[in-house]
Design an enzyme around this catalytic site. Structure first.
Site: not given
Ligand SMILES: NC(=O)c1ccc[n+]([C@@H]2O[C@H](COP(=O)([O-])OP(=O)(O)OC[C@H]3O[C@@H](n4cnc5c(N)ncnc54)[C@H](O)[C@@H]3O)[C@@H](O)[C@H]2O)c1
Length: 454
Positions: A84, A157-158, A280, A283
């Protein structure tokens, strides 16, 4: 359980391999034929510690395909884990999500299927995906789906670099759905993880003392907001310590000690409190932009989140300013970058500070060379014509260079032959962008050593 995962990138592949390891039968589906070919041959498409080993161990429960027809009809649970990425205005580009949802709707079987958004999607996307699947089902089957599927959210959440550890031993599992049946199915899937009842792989042992993993079972919108709010908070923590770091430099304080002194307060915690070049990766930046964009749709501003982004990107220009202050003229000079990946233990270069810094230096007429222990090959492919001399060894980066910048805190960089590097450089000057190296050691080796924060 029979599981299909749409999108076999960092999240989809890790999730698929872990679920297969736990005994589920998993179809990993991607539109990228090259990825699927490579995974078929047992070759991981990303660098992630222990991925090759777990892939081999779970291989009998894993199938890789480019065909929706092969993967979807059998699945009790379909995870959507497509990218996304941000659009220029900051809102996420949802075209991959739309396409995945529509193709899923075409191929749903008559049995109840839970379709799970694992991609990070703006609040309300669960309902949108539900509508897309319903419309696509109706268009293909000329009937209503009538309870054949439900949509859930299961944010991921990895962290890249520890993705498998984070997936097998998570801090919490969050599931959200407005239909209780969907939550029950997801609970059954995650039960071995929640209860930690599976035998741990020898190479990824269970952390000592880890008991049951907390489960947050909630509605769709709350699960979607949890992901954005968590990422924004982590990013803010880093930006906050970087802002304090700038002041620490002015007043002559040691930011490492300041961070320690703050973080030992149990209410604050020491993690994500390392001052340096900032975050960076794929996400934080995108998720903060999406949060701000979503708030904007409701006429809300999020000044704290906006400031967190601004502070982060300022760090990259600060490195260039440090070089400028020391070297006076950058035109024609050679600067070597140690590290390209956005953080250690991954080869991911999305929004990597190194590429941004390289671009800023090239624009100022510098020659840039760079090394990375694992991301070189990807950088050669993905650096978009940016003029960087890629070096296979750190020694090559230093040869006749006017300065070095440590960009990624790869552990290997701690133990380089700094004496040799210093001797090979035109001027042995190093900016430590991560406050990572031993000041005394570098100074003894002959470097003029400065940190981003003094
Ligand atoms: N990378 C991370 O650390 C991380 C962590 C948590 C959440 N997330 C979120 O998870 C999602 C996926 O991220 P990623 O880093 O794994 O992305 P990625 O770009 O590595 O992988 C996405 C994959 O989806 C495939 N794809 C695109 N459209 C498809 C379609 N219609 N059908 C099948 N496959 C398709 C692409 O070919 C690609 O392999 C994003 O929303 C991201 O924000 C990522």
């Amino acid at each position: 359980m029979n599981v299909a995962i749409i999108g076999t990138g960092y999240v989809g592949l890790t999730t698929g391999v872990c679920l297969a390891f736990l005994g589920n039968h998993v179809w990993c589906l991607d539109t990228d034929q090259e990825k699927i070919r490579s995974l078929h041959a047992g070759r991981p498409t990303i660098y992630e510690p222990w991925l090759a080993e777990l892939l081999a161990q779970a291989s009998r429960n894993l199938c890789f395909t480019t065909s929706y027809e092969a993967a979807i009809p059998k699945a009790q649970i379909v995870f959507i884990a497509v990218g996304t990425p941000p659009e220029p205005g900051g809102a996420p580009d949802l075209r991959y999500l739309r396409s995945a949802a529509q193709s899923t709707g075409q191929h749903l079987s008559d049995d109840f299927t839970v379709v799970v958004n694992k991609s990070t999607v703006p609040i309300g996307c669960g309902n949108w995906v539900e509508a897309l699947i319903r419309e696509s089902f109706e268009a293909h089957r000329r009937q209503k789906p009538n309870g054949r599927f439900a949509v859930a959210s299961n944010p991921e959440f990895l962290r890249e670099g520890t993705a498998l550890r984070d997936s097998l031993y998570p801090d919490r599992v969050v599931i959200g759905a407005d239909e209780p049946r969907a939550l029950d199915v997801l609970y059954s899937l995650y039960r071995p993880l929640i209860e930690q009842s599976f035998p741990a792989p020898t190479f990824l042992p269970r952390p000592e003392g880890l008991g049951a993993v907390p489960l947050v079972s909630t509605d769709l919108a709350s699960a979607e907001l949890i992901k954005y709010a968590a990422n924004a908070f982590l990013a803010l923590k880093i930006s906050y310590i970087n802002e304090i770091g700038e002041l620490a430099e002015k007043v002559g304080a040691d930011i490492t000690q300041v961070a320690k002194g703050i973080g030992l307060d149990a209410r604050i915690g020491t993690r994500f409190l390392q001052a340096g070049l900032g975050w960076g990766g794929s996400c934080f930046g995108k998720d903060m932009s999406a949060l701000v964009a979503t708030a904007g749709e409701y006429g809300l501003r999020m000044p704290i989140v906006e400031a967190g982004r601004e502070v982060n990107f300022r760090q990259r220009e600060r490195v260039v300013k440090k070089l400028l202050a020391e070297m006076k003229i950058l035109k024609g000079k050679t600067v070597g970058l140690l590290g390209l990946a956005f953080k250690p233990n991954t080869d991911d270069l999305r929004d990597a500070p190194a590429l941004d810094i390289a671009r800023r230096l090239v624009e100022r007429g510098c020659r840039v060379r760079a090394h990375d222990p694992v991301a070189l090959e990807r950088a050669r492919r993905e650096s978009d014509g940016l003029e960087i001399g890629f070096c296979d060894a750190p020694a090559e980066v230093g040869k006749d260079a006017d300065a070095l910048v440590l960009v990624t805190e790869w552990p290997d960089y701690r133990d380089l032959d700094w004496e040799l590097l210093a001797k090979s450089m035109r001027t042995p000057f190093l900016v430590d962008g991560r406050n990572f190296l031993d000041r005394d050691r570098l100074t003894r080796a002959g470097f003029r050593y400065i940190r981003l924060n003094g």
